[in-house]
Design an enzyme around this catalytic site. Structure first.
Site, short mmCIF file in Angstrom:
data_model
loop_
_atom_site.label_atom_id
_atom_site.label_comp_id
_atom_site.label_asym_id
_atom_site.label_seq_id
_atom_site.Cartn_x
_atom_site.Cartn_y
_atom_site.Cartn_z
N TYR A 39 0.82 -1.21 0.00
CA TYR A 39 0.00 0.00 0.00
C TYR A 39 0.86 1.26 0.00
O TYR A 39 0.42 2.32 -0.42
CB TYR A 39 -0.95 0.01 1.20
CG TYR A 39 -2.27 -0.63 0.86
CD1 TYR A 39 -3.38 0.14 0.53
CD2 TYR A 39 -2.39 -2.01 0.82
CE1 TYR A 39 -4.57 -0.45 0.17
CE2 TYR A 39 -3.58 -2.61 0.46
CZ TYR A 39 -4.67 -1.83 0.14
OH TYR A 39 -5.84 -2.41 -0.23
N LEU A 40 2.10 1.16 0.48
CA LEU A 40 2.98 2.32 0.44
C LEU A 40 3.33 2.69 -1.00
O LEU A 40 3.79 3.80 -1.26
CB LEU A 40 4.26 2.04 1.24
CG LEU A 40 4.10 1.94 2.75
CD1 LEU A 40 5.44 1.71 3.41
CD2 LEU A 40 3.43 3.16 3.33
N HIS B 233 0.02 -2.89 6.71
CA HIS B 233 -0.56 -1.88 5.82
C HIS B 233 -0.97 -0.62 6.57
O HIS B 233 -0.50 0.49 6.30
CB HIS B 233 -1.79 -2.45 5.10
CG HIS B 233 -1.48 -3.61 4.21
ND1 HIS B 233 -0.36 -3.67 3.42
CD2 HIS B 233 -2.15 -4.76 3.97
CE1 HIS B 233 -0.35 -4.81 2.75
NE2 HIS B 233 -1.43 -5.48 3.07
#
Length: 533
Positions: free
Chosen positions: A219-220, A280
């Protein structure tokens, strides 16, 4: 990196090793590309370990092709698939070709580009714990690298229990002798502090820290998460507001509208807290809450993220709600409960939903609740960050909003997926002779503003690994700090055999999540009816 640095190996989420090859596309064997322009200085060899699994087919190879299509890969590169499955080069190419697509905004020469890319893809079958088989791989890599400086990247798309075997064999038998060797390790990286530390110690027997690219959170790599720092640090209107003085609470929300769907075997070993929250959502929280780094260099950013994590106290049981979805019939269709999945034990109490309240004990965020919520089989799919600001003191228009001041609260929403957007909720007057107030959105809708297709997170993170950019990867001390926050809670949940609250498939989750938010005078932002941004 120095050429004599030990080899690193990339680890990824557990993937099923699959046999067989696709038959709907028949491709001829491609010519060997070893004599690639001997005058050029270097080449990059990318080895996807576990190449026959779902992750490799659905994410890694398509991401590599997207990078090739965008001319982001080096001029000279080779991709090798490595797995136990018996397969020829042509069969690998057939399998990979089924998942390749071109950008919506760039369709010219698509088939030609695919053929060129597939010519760079090769396969080697071998055992994951065999140094001899990795030596054979090394020989094949050298044939394609020729006399150029060889840089090697290993992506371990395999179950975590064989990470160390592969790292050991790749390090000893398939490292570059005159360039860099790097490894990407994707979650799960252990189940708690102890197992994570043991895995780190094991990796460092064969690698140094700079070689290990821990991909704990894809997600980064999402566009909107990447934009979070830009939004805050390059806009004067936001940075002064980024503190307890103006922000009432922050919500990090992840929801899926489907269950385990026959794949509960892996999930049941980890649960939603380990699978989503500990990596996340916690990584996004650290990025959101960190102080201004002294530069955009990877180490400076990661230093600030670690400070945030170390300023937080471990989660307490009273600040957590867990749930598990049960069977539900809607519209004539019956959706199975979690324990009805044949791959899940009938008596499983593994949570498929969790909500938690976390606090950062520093001057900027003291007293501000950071609420996390993650779940499967919920009413919608999405991931978003919601920043709810404080009420306006002495609000002149208080009467116009009635007793529910929350309807007048400014809120910044960063919708990570789907339909990426950033919007700010503000109050304004409805045109007319009377004084009627309305709530509207100042909206940046990515699809409407930008015609370019947003790259997949795997593209960004693979490119960063090739270029040696570590900003979005996790350092070992950052990983340790993250596990220290969650390990005591996880152990307490398991030792006390705490049963999760049941919620219907397709609902908004367990009622307990609302009581947890109310405990801190917060209302979940995704529960209200709002206009589409």
């Amino acid at each position: 990196m120095d050429a004599d640095v030990k080899n690193a190996a990339i680890s990824a989420p557990p993937s099923k090793v699959e046999n067989g090859s696709p038959s709907h596309v028949i491709l001829d064997d491609f010519e060997d590309l070893s004599p690639l322009s001997e005058n050029d200085d270097s080449t990059v060899s990318i080895t996807v370990v576990g190449a026959s699994g779902d992750l490799a087919k659905k994410k890694i190879f398509p991401a590599l092709f997207a990078l090739y299509y965008e001319d982001c890969l080096p001029k000279h590169f080779t991709i090798f698939g490595y797995a136990r499955s018996k397969m020829t080069d042509a069969e690998l190419r057939n399998m990979v070709s089924r998942t390749l697509t071109c950008r919506i905004d760039k369709r010219e020469n698509c088939n030609e580009k695919m053929e060129e890319f597939l010519k760079r893809c090769f396969y080697h079958s071998g055992q994951y714990d065999s140094e001899e088989h990795f030596m054979d791989l090394d020989k094949k890599l050298k044939q394609h690298e020729g006399s150029r400086v060889s840089n090697r990247l290993f992506y371990l798309s395999i179950p975590p229990n064989i990470f160390l075997n592969v790292v050991k064999c790749a390090s000893k038998s398939a490292s570059s002798v005159n360039g860099w060797t790097r490894v990407i390790v994707e979650k799960p990286f252990g189940r708690d502090s102890e197992s994570s530390a043991a895995l780190t110690r094991g990796l460092k027997q064969y690698l140094v820290e700079d070689q290990i690219f821990r991909w704990i959170d894809h997600y980064l790599g999402k566009e909107l998460v990447e934009n979070l720092s830009v939004l805050r640090f390059s806009n004067l209107v936001f940075e002064p507001l980024w503190s307890r003085q103006y922000i009432r609470n922050v919500q990090l929300i992840f929801s899926e509208d489907f269950g385990t769907e026959g794949r509960g075997g892996y999930f049941d070993r980890y649960g939603i807290i380990r699978d989503i929250m500990q990596n996340h959502l916690l990584q996004i929280l650290a990025l959101f809450a960190m102080e201004t780094p002294i530069s955009l260099e990877a180490e400076d950013i990661r230093n600030e993220k670690v400070k945030v994590l170390r300023s937080m106290k471990p989660l307490q049981l009273e600040d957590v709600v867990i749930g598990q979805y049960k069977s539900h019939t809607k519209g004539g269709t019956t959706y199975p409960g979690y324990t009805e999945d044949k791959t899940v034990p009938n008596d499983s109490i593994t949570p498929t939903f969790a909500a938690a309240a976390l606090f950062i004990n520093n001057a900027r965020w003291d007293g501000v609740p950071f609420l996390m919520k993650a779940g499967k089989a919920l009413h919608k799919k999405g991931a978003e960050i919601r920043v709810q600001f404080r009420h306006v003191p002495g609000n002149l228009y208080k009467r116009s909003f009635g007793t529910d001041l929350d309807t007048a609260t400014n809120e910044l929403v960063i919708r990570v997926q789907p339909d990426e957007a950033i919007y700010l909720k503000i109050n304004n007057k409805i045109p007319g002779l009377g004084m009627r107030l309305d709530r509207s959105n100042l909206n940046l809708h990515y699809a409407a503003r930008y015609s370019k297709e947003i790259p997949d997170a795997y593209e960004r993170l693979l490119l960063d690994a090739i270029e040696g950019e570590r900003r979005l990867f996790i350092r070992s001390d950052e990983l340790d700090a993250a596990w220290e926050l969650f390990t005591p809670l996880l152990k307490e949940l398991e030792e006390k055999w705490i049963a999760p609250e049941l919620y219907p498939y397709g609902s908004r989750g367990p009622v307990g999540a609302h009581y947890l938010a109310a405990k801190y005078n917060v209302r979940w932002g995704d529960m209200t009816t709002e206009q589409k941004a």
